[in-house]
Design a protein around this motif. Structure first.
Motif, PDB file in Angstrom:
ATOM      1  N   THR A  56       0.850  -1.184   0.000  1.00 54.31           N
ATOM      2  CA  THR A  56       0.000   0.000   0.000  1.00 54.31           C
ATOM      3  C   THR A  56       0.891   1.241   0.000  1.00 54.31           C
ATOM      4  O   THR A  56       2.031   1.202   0.476  1.00 54.31           O
ATOM      5  CB  THR A  56      -0.925   0.049   1.229  1.00 54.31           C
ATOM      6  N   VAL A  57       0.346   2.326  -0.529  1.00 49.27           N
ATOM      7  CA  VAL A  57       1.050   3.603  -0.547  1.00 49.27           C
ATOM      8  C   VAL A  57       0.215   4.598   0.248  1.00 49.27           C
ATOM      9  O   VAL A  57      -1.007   4.669   0.087  1.00 49.27           O
ATOM     10  CB  VAL A  57       1.255   4.108  -1.986  1.00 49.27           C
ATOM     11  N   ALA A  58       0.855   5.372   1.114  1.00 51.41           N
ATOM     12  CA  ALA A  58       0.138   6.337   1.937  1.00 51.41           C
ATOM     13  C   ALA A  58      -0.624   7.329   1.062  1.00 51.41           C
ATOM     14  O   ALA A  58      -0.188   7.664  -0.049  1.00 51.41           O
ATOM     15  CB  ALA A  58       1.122   7.083   2.839  1.00 51.41           C
ATOM     16  N   ASP A  59      -1.773   7.776   1.566  1.00 48.28           N
ATOM     17  CA  ASP A  59      -2.558   8.769   0.835  1.00 48.28           C
ATOM     18  C   ASP A  59      -1.680   9.961   0.476  1.00 48.28           C
ATOM     19  O   ASP A  59      -0.905  10.453   1.307  1.00 48.28           O
ATOM     20  CB  ASP A  59      -3.742   9.245   1.682  1.00 48.28           C
ATOM     21  N   VAL A  84       5.631   3.800   1.759  1.00 51.94           N
ATOM     22  CA  VAL A  84       5.161   2.564   1.123  1.00 51.94           C
ATOM     23  C   VAL A  84       5.234   1.442   2.155  1.00 51.94           C
ATOM     24  O   VAL A  84       6.254   1.285   2.833  1.00 51.94           O
ATOM     25  CB  VAL A  84       6.029   2.222  -0.100  1.00 51.94           C
ATOM     26  N   THR A  85       4.154   0.676   2.278  1.00 53.95           N
ATOM     27  CA  THR A  85       4.091  -0.409   3.261  1.00 53.95           C
ATOM     28  C   THR A  85       3.910  -1.748   2.555  1.00 53.95           C
ATOM     29  O   THR A  85       3.030  -1.895   1.705  1.00 53.95           O
ATOM     30  CB  THR A  85       2.912  -0.200   4.236  1.00 53.95           C
ATOM     31  N   VAL A  86       4.756  -2.692   2.899  1.00 51.79           N
ATOM     32  CA  VAL A  86       4.620  -4.064   2.397  1.00 51.79           C
ATOM     33  C   VAL A  86       4.325  -4.968   3.591  1.00 51.79           C
ATOM     34  O   VAL A  86       5.024  -4.911   4.605  1.00 51.79           O
ATOM     35  CB  VAL A  86       5.895  -4.541   1.678  1.00 51.79           C
ATOM     36  N   THR A  87       3.279  -5.776   3.467  1.00 53.64           N
ATOM     37  CA  THR A  87       2.891  -6.690   4.541  1.00 53.64           C
ATOM     38  C   THR A  87       2.887  -8.120   4.021  1.00 53.64           C
ATOM     39  O   THR A  87       2.286  -8.408   2.984  1.00 53.64           O
ATOM     40  CB  THR A  87       1.488  -6.345   5.072  1.00 53.64           C
ATOM     41  N   ASP A  88       3.577  -8.988   4.732  1.00 51.67           N
ATOM     42  CA  ASP A  88       3.622 -10.412   4.387  1.00 51.67           C
ATOM     43  C   ASP A  88       2.927 -11.182   5.500  1.00 51.67           C
ATOM     44  O   ASP A  88       3.425 -11.247   6.624  1.00 51.67           O
ATOM     45  CB  ASP A  88       5.074 -10.876   4.248  1.00 51.67           C
TER      46      ASP A  88
END
Length: 211
Positions: A56-59, A84-88
């Protein structure tokens, strides 16, 4: 383990209060049968939901670059990439051996929004990724910095933002699981005689997963 110890301490405190309350009722309570406890059971079936790697990318309303650091060699414009957030969320057994993922950035040409000024190619845009989530194991790392083809003197490769890694995992599945955040300092360095005007580019971020 810290969470488990905290839970045990809370349970002991509650139990202690209950025992104190019972004691006030008098000796007759001592005749209660200690075997009359109530068993509480639960059966937890194996989870059928598979984890995944997501990004996801912050607003944001885009990244306006502002002039800062220009000199006789180049005009320089800087800004900051939104977080930028990456979640596994996968379990270790769901991750194939040698599996890894990476977030890659690709900029388009900067084209003038009006007039006929020549475009500014993506090779003039560089970045310096910055990992915002601590990684004691080094399982996930920020990508290497890259500079405009007009060097900024940092020693970073002068290749521009053309398919460069922003965030990348290692191939150790047990250490990849979690949430990771990154942003980057953006730097556009153009020739000193660049045509004046407003330009626009699209920076595309893509999450790739490979086994």
């Amino acid at each position: 383990m810290r969470i488990n110890r905290t839970t045990q301490l809370l349970a002991a405190a509650v139990l202690g209060v209950a025992l104190a309350g019972v004691g006030v009722a008098g000796p007759a309570m001592a005749d209660d049968d200690p075997e009359e406890g109530i068993d509480v059971t639960v059966t937890i079936e194996p989870s059928t939901t598979h984890g995944q790697v997501s990004m996801t990318v912050a607003d944001n309303g885009g990244v306006p670059l502002q002039e800062d650091g220009s000199n006789a060699a180049a005009r320089q414009f800087v800004g900051t990439l939104p977080t930028v957030t990456v979640t596994d969320t996968r379990r270790p057994e769901e991750i194939p051996a040698g599996d890894f993922w990476a977030v890659v950035g690709q900029a388009s040409e900067f084209t003038a929004t009006s007039g006929s000024a020549p475009p500014i190619g993506p090779q003039y845009l560089g970045w310096r990724p910055r990992l915002l989530t601590g990684s004691s194991s080094g399982a996930v790392e920020a990508g290497e910095p890259v500079s405009s083809v007009i060097s900024d003197g940092s020693g970073a490769p002068t290749v521009g933002l053309q398919g460069q890694e922003l965030l990348v995992s290692t191939a150790n599945s047990a250490d990849e699981i979690g949430t990771w955040q990154v942003n980057a300092d953006l730097t556009l360095r153009t020739p000193a005689d660049v045509t004046a005007g407003e330009y626009r580019s699209t920076l595309t971020l893509s999450l790739f997963n490979q086994s």
